[in-house]
Design a protein around this motif. Structure first.
Motif, short mmCIF file in Angstrom:
data_model
loop_
_atom_site.label_atom_id
_atom_site.label_comp_id
_atom_site.label_asym_id
_atom_site.label_seq_id
_atom_site.Cartn_x
_atom_site.Cartn_y
_atom_site.Cartn_z
N ARG A 131 9.74 -1.42 1.92
CA ARG A 131 9.25 -1.72 0.58
C ARG A 131 10.25 -2.56 -0.21
O ARG A 131 11.46 -2.45 -0.02
N ARG B 264 -2.36 3.33 -9.04
CA ARG B 264 -1.66 4.56 -8.67
C ARG B 264 -1.16 4.54 -7.24
O ARG B 264 -0.12 5.11 -6.93
N ASN B 265 -1.91 3.90 -6.37
CA ASN B 265 -1.51 3.93 -4.96
C ASN B 265 -1.12 2.56 -4.42
O ASN B 265 -1.37 2.23 -3.27
N THR B 266 -0.52 1.78 -5.31
CA THR B 266 0.05 0.49 -4.89
C THR B 266 1.51 0.44 -5.32
O THR B 266 1.84 0.72 -6.47
N VAL B 267 2.38 0.09 -4.40
CA VAL B 267 3.79 -0.11 -4.72
C VAL B 267 3.89 -1.32 -5.65
O VAL B 267 3.40 -2.39 -5.32
N PRO B 268 4.49 -1.14 -6.85
CA PRO B 268 4.55 -2.26 -7.81
C PRO B 268 5.28 -3.48 -7.23
O PRO B 268 6.42 -3.36 -6.77
N HIS C 268 0.85 -1.19 0.00
CA HIS C 268 0.00 0.00 0.00
C HIS C 268 0.89 1.24 0.00
O HIS C 268 1.80 1.36 0.82
N ALA C 269 0.59 2.14 -0.94
CA ALA C 269 1.43 3.33 -1.09
C ALA C 269 1.35 4.26 0.11
O ALA C 269 2.24 5.10 0.29
N GLY C 270 0.30 4.14 0.91
CA GLY C 270 0.15 5.06 2.04
C GLY C 270 0.60 4.49 3.36
O GLY C 270 0.89 5.24 4.29
N THR C 271 0.63 3.17 3.47
CA THR C 271 0.83 2.56 4.80
C THR C 271 2.18 1.87 4.94
O THR C 271 2.49 1.37 6.02
N THR C 272 2.96 1.84 3.86
CA THR C 272 4.21 1.07 3.91
C THR C 272 5.42 2.00 3.93
O THR C 272 5.65 2.73 2.97
N PRO C 273 6.18 2.02 5.03
CA PRO C 273 7.38 2.87 5.09
C PRO C 273 8.34 2.51 3.96
O PRO C 273 8.40 1.34 3.54
N MET C 274 9.09 3.48 3.48
CA MET C 274 10.01 3.25 2.37
C MET C 274 10.96 2.10 2.69
O MET C 274 11.25 1.27 1.83
#
Lengths: 418, 418
Positions: free
Chosen positions: B230, B269-273, B221-227
């Motif tokens: 990932r 758009r808001n999912t880390v590939p 999740h692009a909003g909930t996952t710290p860099m």
């Protein structure tokens, strides 16, 4: 200190998971579908058994009410949603609703009546999987989306929200005043699990900036065009995206950068890409920082394009400012978790929630519990019974504090509270 | 020195461009379509008028023959194709066929009979736009594709090559021996135009290595996952692609690297590939270098994936070794262009051509002329009459040298040759 019955909460979660159960162990209760109404009916039965009254508003938001000692007082509201993704999990939304129910049941068990009335809200179409946008019920309740617009929204089959409500909308006024709103939810991310903590005290929602980027070079034949004569839009885009990863580090640890979509129009294996489109999702808990991130993104992308003799067009697709939760509501959560002695940390919500809309309407806060592997919007979504119990304990404590309940004795150990 | 009639060549090119003309000034003569047969019929008329005989082989390759003094001698063959892309240009292929016709017409004008017979070949389905693979007629003639397989290939409407031939296939044997094969063609790239040269002496075809790459990380999740938590497959792929650009430089100037297709499965758009697929097209004139490029690509991609805790899978999709043209045929072209005094450079062919198949069947070479902006496979494809004329002059000279014709007097200036 008063705590909930964790086993009863778990049993209700598992009973609700039978409604719209999928073969892979998940749930499919699309908003306002037969499965969604069946889930609401099961919840309503439980609320009636707990002595609560039920009513709905014009967008189908369902409210279960437990009377307080001061009937005219604005209620303290708990809640979330019962609709799911098409291949959703058993806890996203459902937990916040059933944790609210468990709070009421526990108060019933303890014979406690609060000063203020308590309500449990079931917000309509939170997921946005059937009707766009997501969080439609809370947005309509809070006046973000006009009711007529919301009712006219159609699903992929052309069925409107008004039609799908099928007479289940009621007369409770939209935008009623709440004394406070608390939403318990699985984190939908990996932070708490990685940190080994059962509770997140959520201080607000992130600012989000969505950009659409178009890099324009020149298409060319992969076999006949020397490297020095190319203006390859994908090589340019790749450099840009690598720089965006660096930018995330520069704004770390709270800045988030995601490029989720990338498209090469007319892509062919043996054609040098002439154009590349990609999206950028920037997030940060602070508005000042999200603006700085957007500005840096624009500057870096323009510079890289210019260096290569390409052009880049950057459009802001959507912007949502940071949503700080209410100081007093956060304090109530913090005091409850501290009194219970549960390990916790403060954090921001990375995902959208009904509480983000409610925060602009009334004092609000959220409580997060871990989910296994940070997984959500997935049939494999899972959470541990102990974590769910502790989250409901914290919800109970925060609600009692805001609703004017009993004095709460402390307990010596959080591990023995079921 | 004998030269062609540039105006006549241009007029024939423009007349042929009326067949299957598109509104935007290009041509649509898909292989074995009514338009393709109309183009062949026009060419056949012109050949008959030039005293040539015509026949076809079993895959519909059309051969126009001009008798030589030694009828049994293997012919010297010129040619290319008359089929086009759906939105193709007026010169790709057509130029090589009509330059051959202009050579014959010029020999007729001069009253010259060569020792060897001359032929002009019109190869079937060179473009591959209707039937896959491209260069089907020459591949079948040269034994690269079995005849039965070629005839069974179907277009998108399910029409087979056999059906589309519609009785136009003949009895000339496949794989007849040729003394030499010369193909004049627009460059389909920018090299000659950039260098300001009218003629390219083509020494062979590049080696090509096509790779399919799958980078696997973890969706999030692009909003909930710290860099830091990932495993972003697109950030990894972007770094890889940037490194491939560096690799092209390391193998420059002849090494070419193109990433033409990139796909994020289930992109949002808001999912880390979690996964990224991309293609790699490596080219180099030397086999040893193409192997080194592939090895470097594999090593770099594996290293970058390992550094990030991701995996990468690399499959070779296709490999085609370098195709050196015949030393004597190249020398004939070189001597002709030198004798004519036309500015030129030696180069490799970046695109596929029928001559690439013929080179494994008989002594072969190609002559390139510039095309405007390096553009091809496009209705705006264009070439300058003077360049086309000079290319045909070189073809004439090379053919005469290999076919045993007249002694050729030199001329003082290439600018006065029309």
């Amino acid at each position: 200190m008063l705590t909930v019955n964790g086993q009863r909460l778990w049993n209700s979660l598992m009973d609700m998971a039978e409604v719209g159960a999928t073969a892979a162990g998940g749930n499919c209760r699309l908003a306002l579908s037969a499965e969604d109404f069946a889930g609401r009916a099961l919840f309503a039965d439980w609320c009636h058994q707990a002595g609560m009254s039920l009513d709905t508003d014009a967008i189908g938001n369902l409210f279960a009410r437990r009377a307080g000692r001061t009937p005219q007082a604005e209620p303290v509201v708990m809640g979330s949603h019962l609709d799911t993704q098409p291949a959703g999990g058993r806890f996203d939304g459902t937990y916040g609703v059933l944790a609210g129910l468990e709070v009421v049941r526990s108060l019933n068990d303890a014979g406690i009546t609060t000063d203020r009335p308590l309500e449990i809200a079931v917000w309509t179409n939170e997921e946005g999987a059937r009707f766009t946008p997501a969080m439609l019920g809370s947005a309509t309740f809070c006046g973000v989306v006009p009711l007529a617009d919301a009712l006219a929204i159609e699903d992929a089959q052309g069925i409107s929200v008004a039609t799908a409500l099928a007479g289940q909308a009621g007369n409770l006024p939209l935008g009623r005043r709440f004394a406070a709103y608390f939403e318990a939810h699985i984190e939908q991310g990996p932070i708490l699990e990685q940190a080994g903590l059962p509770i997140g005290v959520v201080t607000g929602g992130q600012a989000i900036c969505w950009l659409d980027v178009l890099v324009s070079g020149r298409p060319a034949h992969a076999g006949t065009t020397p490297m020095r004569l190319r203006r390859d839009a994908l090589f340019a885009a790749s450099t840009m995206i690598s720089q965006l990863e660096q930018l995330a580090n520069a704004f770390g640890p709270h800045g988030l950068v995601t490029v989720g979509q990338l498209l090469i129009p007319g892509a062919s294996r043996n054609t040098v890409p002439g154009q590349v489109r990609f999206t950028v999702d920037l997030r940060h808990p602070q508005d000042a920082q999200i603006h700085a991130m957007e500005e840096s993104t624009r500057r870096v992308l323009q510079q890289l394009a210019a260096q290569r003799g390409l052009t880049v067009n950057i459009q802001q697709h959507w912007f949502s400012a940071a949503t700080p939760f209410d100081r007093d509501c956060i304090a109530a959560v913090r005091q409850a978790v501290t009194a219970l002695g549960y390990p916790h940390q403060e954090m921001v919500s990375g995902a959208g929630h009904d509480a983000i809309h409610l925060a602009r309407h009334c004092p609000s806060a959220m409580i997060f519990v871990p989910c296994v592997d940070g997984l959500s919007h997935n049939e494999a979504e899972d959470a541990l019974p102990d974590d769910l119990r502790m989250g409901a304990d914290v919800l109970l404590g925060a609600v009692l504090a805001q609703a004017g309940g009993q004095t709460i004795p402390t307990v010596s150990s959080w591990a023995s509270s079921t």
